[in-house]
Design a protein around this motif. Sequence first.
Motif, PDB file in Angstrom:
ATOM      1  N   GLU A   1      -7.102 -35.553 -62.520  1.00  0.00           N
ATOM      2  CA  GLU A   1      -6.447 -34.164 -62.308  1.00  0.00           C
ATOM      3  C   GLU A   1      -6.731 -33.315 -63.463  1.00  0.00           C
ATOM      4  OE1 GLU A   1      -2.191 -34.850 -61.817  1.00  0.00           O
ATOM      5  OE2 GLU A   1      -2.671 -35.549 -59.800  1.00  0.00           O
ATOM      6  N   ILE A   2      -6.655 -34.187 -64.731  1.00  0.00           N
ATOM      7  CA  ILE A   2      -7.082 -33.438 -66.164  1.00  0.00           C
ATOM      8  C   ILE A   2      -8.363 -33.052 -66.154  1.00  0.00           C
ATOM      9  CG2 ILE A   2      -7.089 -33.828 -68.556  1.00  0.00           C
ATOM     10  CD1 ILE A   2      -4.569 -35.270 -68.250  1.00  0.00           C
ATOM     11  N   GLY A   3      -9.186 -34.065 -65.578  1.00  0.00           N
ATOM     12  CA  GLY A   3     -10.605 -33.751 -65.579  1.00  0.00           C
ATOM     13  C   GLY A   3     -11.260 -32.804 -65.100  1.00  0.00           C
ATOM     14  N   VAL A   4     -10.474 -32.519 -63.550  1.00  0.00           N
ATOM     15  CA  VAL A   4     -10.716 -31.468 -62.779  1.00  0.00           C
ATOM     16  C   VAL A   4     -10.502 -30.223 -63.251  1.00  0.00           C
ATOM     17  CG1 VAL A   4     -10.573 -30.662 -60.389  1.00  0.00           C
ATOM     18  CG2 VAL A   4     -10.986 -32.938 -60.869  1.00  0.00           C
ATOM     19  N   GLY A   5      -9.437 -30.116 -63.807  1.00  0.00           N
ATOM     20  CA  GLY A   5      -9.159 -28.821 -64.679  1.00  0.00           C
ATOM     21  C   GLY A   5      -9.920 -28.434 -65.736  1.00  0.00           C
ATOM     22  N   LEU A   6     -10.351 -29.348 -66.511  1.00  0.00           N
ATOM     23  CA  LEU A   6     -11.099 -28.974 -67.692  1.00  0.00           C
ATOM     24  C   LEU A   6     -12.594 -28.739 -67.292  1.00  0.00           C
ATOM     25  CD1 LEU A   6     -10.297 -32.188 -70.044  1.00  0.00           C
ATOM     26  CD2 LEU A   6      -9.713 -29.993 -70.323  1.00  0.00           C
ATOM     27  N   VAL A   7     -13.224 -29.359 -66.472  1.00  0.00           N
ATOM     28  CA  VAL A   7     -14.283 -28.882 -65.528  1.00  0.00           C
ATOM     29  C   VAL A   7     -14.341 -27.391 -65.040  1.00  0.00           C
ATOM     30  CG1 VAL A   7     -15.895 -29.285 -63.865  1.00  0.00           C
ATOM     31  CG2 VAL A   7     -15.312 -31.235 -65.115  1.00  0.00           C
ATOM     32  N   GLY A   8     -13.056 -27.204 -64.419  1.00  0.00           N
ATOM     33  CA  GLY A   8     -13.092 -25.868 -63.864  1.00  0.00           C
ATOM     34  C   GLY A   8     -12.773 -24.737 -64.725  1.00  0.00           C
ATOM     35  N   PHE A   9     -11.977 -25.123 -65.883  1.00  0.00           N
ATOM     36  CA  PHE A   9     -11.987 -24.109 -67.200  1.00  0.00           C
ATOM     37  C   PHE A   9     -13.392 -23.897 -67.807  1.00  0.00           C
ATOM     38  CE2 PHE A   9      -7.473 -24.873 -66.977  1.00  0.00           C
ATOM     39  CZ  PHE A   9      -6.967 -23.432 -66.910  1.00  0.00           C
ATOM     40  N   GLY A  10     -14.135 -24.998 -68.031  1.00  0.00           N
ATOM     41  CA  GLY A  10     -15.424 -25.109 -68.381  1.00  0.00           C
ATOM     42  C   GLY A  10     -16.493 -24.202 -67.726  1.00  0.00           C
ATOM     43  N   LEU A  11     -16.422 -24.125 -66.628  1.00  0.00           N
ATOM     44  CA  LEU A  11     -17.119 -23.562 -65.761  1.00  0.00           C
ATOM     45  C   LEU A  11     -16.792 -22.044 -65.818  1.00  0.00           C
ATOM     46  CD1 LEU A  11     -17.774 -25.604 -62.508  1.00  0.00           C
ATOM     47  CD2 LEU A  11     -19.334 -25.242 -64.520  1.00  0.00           C
ATOM     48  N   PHE A  12     -15.317 -21.807 -65.798  1.00  0.00           N
ATOM     49  CA  PHE A  12     -14.915 -20.427 -65.969  1.00  0.00           C
ATOM     50  C   PHE A  12     -15.386 -19.830 -67.348  1.00  0.00           C
ATOM     51  CE2 PHE A  12     -11.339 -17.666 -67.725  1.00  0.00           C
ATOM     52  CZ  PHE A  12     -11.355 -16.909 -66.518  1.00  0.00           C
ATOM     53  N   PHE A  13     -15.187 -20.373 -68.138  1.00  0.00           N
ATOM     54  CA  PHE A  13     -15.687 -20.003 -69.558  1.00  0.00           C
ATOM     55  C   PHE A  13     -17.094 -19.654 -69.651  1.00  0.00           C
ATOM     56  CE2 PHE A  13     -11.629 -21.526 -71.391  1.00  0.00           C
ATOM     57  CZ  PHE A  13     -11.046 -20.211 -71.773  1.00  0.00           C
ATOM     58  N   LEU A  14     -17.821 -20.545 -68.933  1.00  0.00           N
ATOM     59  CA  LEU A  14     -19.152 -20.568 -68.833  1.00  0.00           C
ATOM     60  C   LEU A  14     -19.645 -19.387 -68.329  1.00  0.00           C
ATOM     61  CD1 LEU A  14     -20.687 -24.155 -68.596  1.00  0.00           C
ATOM     62  CD2 LEU A  14     -21.146 -22.674 -70.457  1.00  0.00           C
ATOM     63  N   LEU A  15     -18.924 -18.989 -67.044  1.00  0.00           N
ATOM     64  CA  LEU A  15     -19.166 -17.668 -66.348  1.00  0.00           C
ATOM     65  C   LEU A  15     -18.868 -16.427 -66.986  1.00  0.00           C
ATOM     66  CD1 LEU A  15     -20.033 -16.618 -63.393  1.00  0.00           C
ATOM     67  CD2 LEU A  15     -17.347 -16.656 -63.151  1.00  0.00           C
ATOM     68  N   PHE A  16     -17.774 -16.568 -67.571  1.00  0.00           N
ATOM     69  CA  PHE A  16     -17.607 -15.336 -68.653  1.00  0.00           C
ATOM     70  C   PHE A  16     -18.273 -15.228 -69.922  1.00  0.00           C
ATOM     71  CE2 PHE A  16     -14.024 -15.125 -65.529  1.00  0.00           C
ATOM     72  CZ  PHE A  16     -13.708 -13.692 -65.352  1.00  0.00           C
ATOM     73  N   GLY A  17     -18.696 -16.260 -70.346  1.00  0.00           N
ATOM     74  CA  GLY A  17     -19.654 -16.036 -71.681  1.00  0.00           C
ATOM     75  C   GLY A  17     -20.958 -15.455 -71.323  1.00  0.00           C
ATOM     76  N   VAL A  18     -21.347 -15.869 -69.817  1.00  0.00           N
ATOM     77  CA  VAL A  18     -22.608 -15.272 -69.528  1.00  0.00           C
ATOM     78  C   VAL A  18     -22.459 -13.796 -69.080  1.00  0.00           C
ATOM     79  CG1 VAL A  18     -24.256 -15.243 -67.610  1.00  0.00           C
ATOM     80  CG2 VAL A  18     -23.855 -17.398 -68.795  1.00  0.00           C
ATOM     81  N   LEU A  19     -21.520 -13.491 -68.351  1.00  0.00           N
ATOM     82  CA  LEU A  19     -21.012 -12.222 -67.933  1.00  0.00           C
ATOM     83  C   LEU A  19     -20.705 -11.248 -69.091  1.00  0.00           C
ATOM     84  CD1 LEU A  19     -18.628 -12.668 -65.055  1.00  0.00           C
ATOM     85  CD2 LEU A  19     -21.252 -12.014 -65.009  1.00  0.00           C
ATOM     86  N   LEU A  20     -20.390 -11.709 -70.177  1.00  0.00           N
ATOM     87  CA  LEU A  20     -20.010 -10.818 -71.279  1.00  0.00           C
ATOM     88  C   LEU A  20     -21.267 -10.917 -72.252  1.00  0.00           C
ATOM     89  CD1 LEU A  20     -16.299 -11.655 -72.090  1.00  0.00           C
ATOM     90  CD2 LEU A  20     -17.329  -9.643 -70.946  1.00  0.00           C
ATOM     91  N   TYR A  21     -22.445 -10.957 -71.715  1.00  0.00           N
ATOM     92  CA  TYR A  21     -23.671 -10.763 -72.577  1.00  0.00           C
ATOM     93  C   TYR A  21     -23.844 -11.953 -73.532  1.00  0.00           C
ATOM     94  CZ  TYR A  21     -23.594  -6.199 -70.807  1.00  0.00           C
ATOM     95  OH  TYR A  21     -23.619  -5.110 -69.833  1.00  0.00           O
ATOM     96  N   PHE A  22     -23.610 -13.203 -73.013  1.00  0.00           N
ATOM     97  CA  PHE A  22     -23.959 -14.383 -73.570  1.00  0.00           C
ATOM     98  C   PHE A  22     -23.182 -14.533 -75.047  1.00  0.00           C
ATOM     99  CE2 PHE A  22     -27.686 -14.055 -70.902  1.00  0.00           C
ATOM    100  CZ  PHE A  22     -27.744 -15.369 -70.243  1.00  0.00           C
ATOM    101  N   ASP A  23     -21.791 -14.469 -74.613  1.00  0.00           N
ATOM    102  CA  ASP A  23     -20.971 -14.538 -75.939  1.00  0.00           C
ATOM    103  C   ASP A  23     -21.041 -16.170 -76.338  1.00  0.00           C
ATOM    104  OD1 ASP A  23     -18.921 -13.942 -77.682  1.00  0.00           O
ATOM    105  OD2 ASP A  23     -17.338 -14.559 -76.233  1.00  0.00           O
ATOM    106  N   SER A  24     -21.569 -16.368 -77.534  1.00  0.00           N
ATOM    107  CA  SER A  24     -21.640 -17.668 -77.899  1.00  0.00           C
ATOM    108  C   SER A  24     -20.329 -18.561 -77.838  1.00  0.00           C
ATOM    109  CB  SER A  24     -22.312 -17.687 -79.279  1.00  0.00           C
ATOM    110  OG  SER A  24     -21.607 -17.003 -80.242  1.00  0.00           O
ATOM    111  N   VAL A  25     -19.219 -17.828 -78.695  1.00  0.00           N
ATOM    112  CA  VAL A  25     -17.905 -18.351 -78.658  1.00  0.00           C
ATOM    113  C   VAL A  25     -17.466 -19.019 -77.304  1.00  0.00           C
ATOM    114  CG1 VAL A  25     -15.587 -18.534 -79.278  1.00  0.00           C
ATOM    115  CG2 VAL A  25     -17.347 -17.366 -80.594  1.00  0.00           C
ATOM    116  N   LEU A  26     -17.570 -18.272 -76.228  1.00  0.00           N
ATOM    117  CA  LEU A  26     -17.318 -18.678 -74.735  1.00  0.00           C
ATOM    118  C   LEU A  26     -18.001 -19.656 -74.050  1.00  0.00           C
ATOM    119  CD1 LEU A  26     -16.258 -15.248 -73.360  1.00  0.00           C
ATOM    120  CD2 LEU A  26     -14.564 -16.943 -73.969  1.00  0.00           C
ATOM    121  N   LEU A  27     -19.268 -19.440 -74.516  1.00  0.00           N
ATOM    122  CA  LEU A  27     -20.313 -20.570 -73.992  1.00  0.00           C
ATOM    123  C   LEU A  27     -19.952 -22.128 -74.501  1.00  0.00           C
ATOM    124  CD1 LEU A  27     -23.812 -18.352 -73.824  1.00  0.00           C
ATOM    125  CD2 LEU A  27     -22.087 -19.097 -71.935  1.00  0.00           C
ATOM    126  N   ALA A  28     -19.918 -21.963 -75.928  1.00  0.00           N
ATOM    127  CA  ALA A  28     -19.584 -22.991 -76.530  1.00  0.00           C
ATOM    128  C   ALA A  28     -18.215 -23.572 -76.261  1.00  0.00           C
ATOM    129  CB  ALA A  28     -19.610 -22.875 -78.186  1.00  0.00           C
TER     130      ALA A  28
END
Length: 113
Positions: A1-28
């Motif tokens: 359960e924890i792993g699925v949540g972490l992967v979900g949040f990771g994909l969420f932050f990657l998506l918004f990092g790309v949408l916000l013009y490759f924000d390096s902090v969100l992508l990292a």
Amino acid sequence: EIGVGLVGFGLFFLLFGVLLYFDSVLLAFGNILFLSGLVFIIGFKRTFSFFFQRPKVKGTSFFLGGIVIVLMRWPLLGMLLEAYGFINLFRSFFPVAFGFLGSLTNIPILSKV
């Protein structure tokens, strides 16, 4: 359960990092959450053995190198390297995924859509 949540949040932050013009902090942050979630889901030993198989060394080096480049605040180059590594790592999984998507048309409700 924890792993699925972490992967979900990771994909969420990657998506918004790309949408916000490759924000390096969100992508990292998304990369770190995604990899830690993967370790929680399948375990450290299986994750290590998946990434460091002999035929997948090229994909792994590009993927992990892209993560390092993103952490060094070169997000566009890092994401390009990660994408190339991701395609090389999961090349054998794509036909299975496309076959599953093709079978979704057999569901009565979805076939009408």
